[in-house]
Design a protein around this motif. Sequence first.
Motif, PDB file in Angstrom:
ATOM      1  N   THR A  98       0.838  -1.201   0.000  1.00  0.00           N
ATOM      2  CA  THR A  98       0.000   0.000   0.000  1.00  0.00           C
ATOM      3  C   THR A  98       0.870   1.247   0.000  1.00  0.00           C
ATOM      4  O   THR A  98       0.645   2.193  -0.758  1.00  0.00           O
ATOM      5  N   LEU A  99       1.892   1.212   0.867  1.00  0.00           N
ATOM      6  CA  LEU A  99       2.792   2.353   1.004  1.00  0.00           C
ATOM      7  C   LEU A  99       3.438   2.692  -0.341  1.00  0.00           C
ATOM      8  O   LEU A  99       3.491   3.848  -0.753  1.00  0.00           O
ATOM      9  N   GLN A 100       3.893   1.630  -1.014  1.00  0.00           N
ATOM     10  CA  GLN A 100       4.563   1.840  -2.292  1.00  0.00           C
ATOM     11  C   GLN A 100       3.632   2.487  -3.323  1.00  0.00           C
ATOM     12  O   GLN A 100       4.017   3.393  -4.054  1.00  0.00           O
ATOM     13  N   GLN A 101       2.374   2.012  -3.315  1.00  0.00           N
ATOM     14  CA  GLN A 101       1.436   2.527  -4.309  1.00  0.00           C
ATOM     15  C   GLN A 101       1.039   3.954  -4.032  1.00  0.00           C
ATOM     16  O   GLN A 101       0.906   4.742  -4.964  1.00  0.00           O
ATOM     17  N   ILE A 102       0.871   4.308  -2.759  1.00  0.00           N
ATOM     18  CA  ILE A 102       0.473   5.695  -2.520  1.00  0.00           C
ATOM     19  C   ILE A 102       1.661   6.634  -2.662  1.00  0.00           C
ATOM     20  O   ILE A 102       1.490   7.820  -2.883  1.00  0.00           O
ATOM     21  N   GLU A 103       2.870   6.094  -2.576  1.00  0.00           N
ATOM     22  CA  GLU A 103       4.041   6.942  -2.830  1.00  0.00           C
ATOM     23  C   GLU A 103       4.073   7.376  -4.289  1.00  0.00           C
ATOM     24  O   GLU A 103       4.536   8.461  -4.622  1.00  0.00           O
ATOM     25  N   ASP A 104       3.564   6.523  -5.175  1.00  0.00           N
ATOM     26  CA  ASP A 104       3.568   6.839  -6.606  1.00  0.00           C
ATOM     27  C   ASP A 104       2.339   7.632  -7.046  1.00  0.00           C
ATOM     28  O   ASP A 104       2.230   8.036  -8.195  1.00  0.00           O
TER      29      ASP A 104
END
Lengths: 351, 224
Positions: A98-104
Amino acid sequence: MKSLLYKNMMQFMVCTFVILILAAPVFYWLTKSFYAEDMIDIVEAVQHNAPLPELDLEEDIMQGIMIQYLLISGVLGIALILVNSMIAKHLWKPFDETLQQIEDFRLENGVIPPLSESHIEEFTRLNIALNRLMENSLKSYQTQKEFAENASHELQTPLAVFQSKLDLLLQQPDLTQQHATIIQELYNVSNRLSRLNKNLLLLAKIDNKQYNQLTFIDVITTLEEILPLVENITDDITFHKEFHCTELKVHGNQSLLESLINNLIINAIRHNIPKGEILISITPNRLTVSNTSSEGALDKRLLFNRFYRPSEKIKGNGLGLSIAKAICHYHGWDIDYEYKEGLHIFKVDFT
Amino acid sequence: MKLLIIEDEHELSKSIVTYLSSEKYLCEQAFTFSEAMEKIELYDYDCILLDLMLPGGNGLDILREIKRQNNPAGVIIVSAKDSLEDKVNGLRTGADDYLPKPFHLPELSMRIYALIRRKQFTSANTLESNGIRIDLLGQSVSINATPVALTHTEYELLLFLIGNKNKVVSKSALAEHLSGDMADMLDSHDFVYAHIKNLKAKLTEAGCRNCIKNVYGAGYKWIE
């Protein structure tokens, strides 16, 4: 669906249990060879009717306690380390994703990343909340963009009414000098209003990426079309042209390129001095517009900001250069400003 | 000449009617989509002014209906949308002209005048006023058979003033007519004065005096 705490506890308990079972032989060996050794000696002595060996009970008890302590804390420690590393890897994996996706995630792209499903209650809740958050931001971003455009559109009609009434007022047979002066002032206001509105609309439309018809256009041809119009409306400014190539083809939107050149030239006229000069030069991949002016060097960082006016003199609406910047940004071109030998120089690099 | 003004903004429609009625135009108004559809079914017009955003429907649908009927009326779209795509779209659907809002009434009047002239094949391609003869095809001007050399800007100015004869045309309308968006971006329209001055001098020299009246510096009027 289970909570994070429950999953955590369960894994810890299972892990401890497994390690305890696995450690049973070690327990057995340690017990046998260290603190149960006297008991074994006694039992052997009794069986063989031998005299009782010398006993050191105190020491054995102490050793036993120590060994038990060490073993239990060892087992718990190993269990803790194992469970924690597993948690970091396994249990928190959905969180990492989730973290990775919202970072992008970028508001301007308008795409909400699909968040992976999870069996853990907290993460599912987090994903739902994040989804809602992103959807709402996206919606208000879109609304805000549309609002700017719609508001400008809606303003055109009242402006048209205002202007038409002025045109009618001018037809009155008993018009006096005072009336005419007031009407002229109102015309000026009306012009400023409609120009401001047009510029805001243009900016909103660039922001909304509505100029998506891109073709190959020649900058020199466009300039040659614009310049006669410009020379028509400025009588005491001299234009110098320095074209170092016969054509400069760029990939872009026709209306926007015209607007960019218009804005740069109008800016050069507006801030010029009486009997001033404007130099327009074209080199491969670069358009330069320089002008004489009574003002000194301008702040490069603020120059392209919306509604930035360096001097108190009211000239223009402070949107011209920010439009030029927005148009360049839209096409991936570079715009730069420089003050050299009394000239304000604006350079556009079409790369 | 019969005109239909399809515009939902009552005040704007009223202004257009007031301005045009004094120019021998007979104006009718339609304020909604259905009203407009009804009128184009029932009556013939020489020219139709069409707003695109109307209560009850899209103006482009009215335009399609006009074209489907083979209605000979000329259509000028008057719209708040001013992007190139909107213009191209309107003209492709069959409009004869496209005028973005806000506009000056003299500009509108000039466009209607030009459109009607284009539509009437019988009309001569010359224009006469106060002894001045303008050849519209050759874009040349003569007074009492003597040619007068005018620059392109002066020619445009003269045509615009004559097209709005006996009306006061504001300086900003002239400026916008002469250089479109460019004039729009400048704060002062003093350049109009310079061109008018030159035009006046040339006309006076050729024997046409006092045709252009300066109305207190706010506008100019062609007196016939």
